[in-house]
Design a protein around this motif. Sequence first.
Motif, PDB file in Angstrom:
ATOM      1  N   GLU A  15       3.015   2.421  -2.290  1.00  0.00           N
ATOM      2  CA  GLU A  15       3.057   3.103  -3.586  1.00  0.00           C
ATOM      3  C   GLU A  15       1.835   3.994  -3.765  1.00  0.00           C
ATOM      4  O   GLU A  15       1.951   5.143  -4.206  1.00  0.00           O
ATOM      5  CB  GLU A  15       3.141   2.074  -4.714  1.00  0.00           C
ATOM      6  CG  GLU A  15       3.370   2.682  -6.097  1.00  0.00           C
ATOM      7  CD  GLU A  15       4.650   3.489  -6.192  1.00  0.00           C
ATOM      8  OE1 GLU A  15       4.643   4.522  -6.891  1.00  0.00           O
ATOM      9  OE2 GLU A  15       5.654   3.093  -5.549  1.00  0.00           O
ATOM     10  N   GLU A  16       0.673   3.473  -3.425  1.00  0.00           N
ATOM     11  CA  GLU A  16      -0.560   4.260  -3.549  1.00  0.00           C
ATOM     12  C   GLU A  16      -0.532   5.445  -2.584  1.00  0.00           C
ATOM     13  O   GLU A  16      -0.921   6.567  -2.944  1.00  0.00           O
ATOM     14  CB  GLU A  16      -1.772   3.369  -3.267  1.00  0.00           C
ATOM     15  CG  GLU A  16      -3.118   4.028  -3.545  1.00  0.00           C
ATOM     16  CD  GLU A  16      -3.646   4.827  -2.364  1.00  0.00           C
ATOM     17  OE1 GLU A  16      -4.475   5.741  -2.592  1.00  0.00           O
ATOM     18  OE2 GLU A  16      -3.224   4.535  -1.214  1.00  0.00           O
ATOM     19  N   GLN A  40       1.759   8.180  -3.850  1.00  0.00           N
ATOM     20  CA  GLN A  40       1.153   8.920  -4.952  1.00  0.00           C
ATOM     21  C   GLN A  40       0.159   9.965  -4.436  1.00  0.00           C
ATOM     22  O   GLN A  40      -0.088  10.965  -5.105  1.00  0.00           O
ATOM     23  CB  GLN A  40       0.463   7.954  -5.908  1.00  0.00           C
ATOM     24  CG  GLN A  40       1.434   7.098  -6.716  1.00  0.00           C
ATOM     25  CD  GLN A  40       0.722   6.067  -7.588  1.00  0.00           C
ATOM     26  OE1 GLN A  40      -0.503   5.988  -7.595  1.00  0.00           O
ATOM     27  NE2 GLN A  40       1.507   5.275  -8.309  1.00  0.00           N
ATOM     28  N   ARG A  41      -0.379   9.704  -3.262  1.00  0.00           N
ATOM     29  CA  ARG A  41      -1.303  10.668  -2.657  1.00  0.00           C
ATOM     30  C   ARG A  41      -0.569  11.729  -1.841  1.00  0.00           C
ATOM     31  O   ARG A  41      -1.203  12.545  -1.168  1.00  0.00           O
ATOM     32  CB  ARG A  41      -2.322   9.945  -1.769  1.00  0.00           C
ATOM     33  CG  ARG A  41      -3.235   8.996  -2.514  1.00  0.00           C
ATOM     34  CD  ARG A  41      -4.372   8.514  -1.627  1.00  0.00           C
ATOM     35  NE  ARG A  41      -3.940   7.683  -0.509  1.00  0.00           N
ATOM     36  CZ  ARG A  41      -3.927   8.074   0.759  1.00  0.00           C
ATOM     37  NH1 ARG A  41      -4.312   9.306   1.093  1.00  0.00           N
ATOM     38  NH2 ARG A  41      -3.507   7.258   1.708  1.00  0.00           N
ATOM     39  N   GLY A  53       0.791  -1.223   0.000  1.00  0.00           N
ATOM     40  CA  GLY A  53       0.000   0.000   0.000  1.00  0.00           C
ATOM     41  C   GLY A  53       0.822   1.272   0.000  1.00  0.00           C
ATOM     42  O   GLY A  53       0.259   2.371  -0.102  1.00  0.00           O
TER      43      GLY A  53
END
Length: 331
Positions: free
Chosen positions: A261-262, A265-266, A259
């Motif tokens: 990477e996601e 990105q945020r 989780g």
Amino acid sequence: MKAILFTGSPTATYTSPATVTSLILTSQPVPVPTATQHLIRIHATAITPYELSWPTSAFPHPEPRIPCHDTAGTIISSPPNSPFKPGDRVFTLLPFTGQGGMAEYAAVEEEFIAKIPEGMGWVEAASVPRASLTSWQALHVRGGGYVKQGMRVLVTGATGAVGRTGVQIARELVGSEGKVISVGGVGSGGLQDLGADVVVNYREERNWEEVVRKEGLVDVAYDCLGGETLERSLPLVKDGGVVVTIGSPPPGDWETLKGWEEAKQRGVKGDFFILEESGRQLRDIAGLWQSGKIKTSVGLVVDGLTEEGVRDGWARGLKGGLAGSVVVNIA
């Protein structure tokens, strides 16, 4: 002097820790303070359970090694210009690169010492340094102070010694307009009294993150456990928020976390750290205690510096489920 030595230190690793049988009661010379050090007669010392897994490469230290660095005691001697005088009651987080405090005496520099507040006992005082300094630095010092007034803060591992101080310090920092959400296990019932607005017992709520999500995404997640708990916390942090962790073993490469990477990105920032010893910050924490804004947390007291007692207390600390620190009442 009597002292406990940690004989398993040279081979200990995060994934292959030593056992409590490597804790041996011995007789050691009383330390001779340098020109800048104070000699302290130790009255109580708190156990750091996961110290048995600290690799020498991460924490270079003398051998043979005396473990445990949270200490409370009386100044026996001090340098001429020191503000601390013989007879002063003090507490300290002894430097991790030196000898610890599971002994009758220790030598330490002025910069690591603070006076124990009036009304705080030896056992309470020994429970304060590591747990409180860790949370103070995680929430108030790192990044210029991640937690601000009005924020929502998640504390995981909230029923441990460090997590309990995290709940209280977060409460102080977010103020009445903010929200403190805690996730813990045994002892969760007492977290509301420490300032948590929302208390989630992960033993009763297996999908605890869904309960947290209903309260809204958080500005800061303070993770005191690491591993799966850290991974499950990532989606609960809002865009541009912060995850600060002391999880052991350390995350090392954040890219390996499920989780991450996601989250990256945020715009979520990840911060793993190891606390720094600081007498000045201990004085700040003493002020919070004196004003009634934080409480000490002692889960178990071991009476006397004995091999059997220290080993048993250490094993209890590793097992978990104690609402606070394990403290050895030395004398």
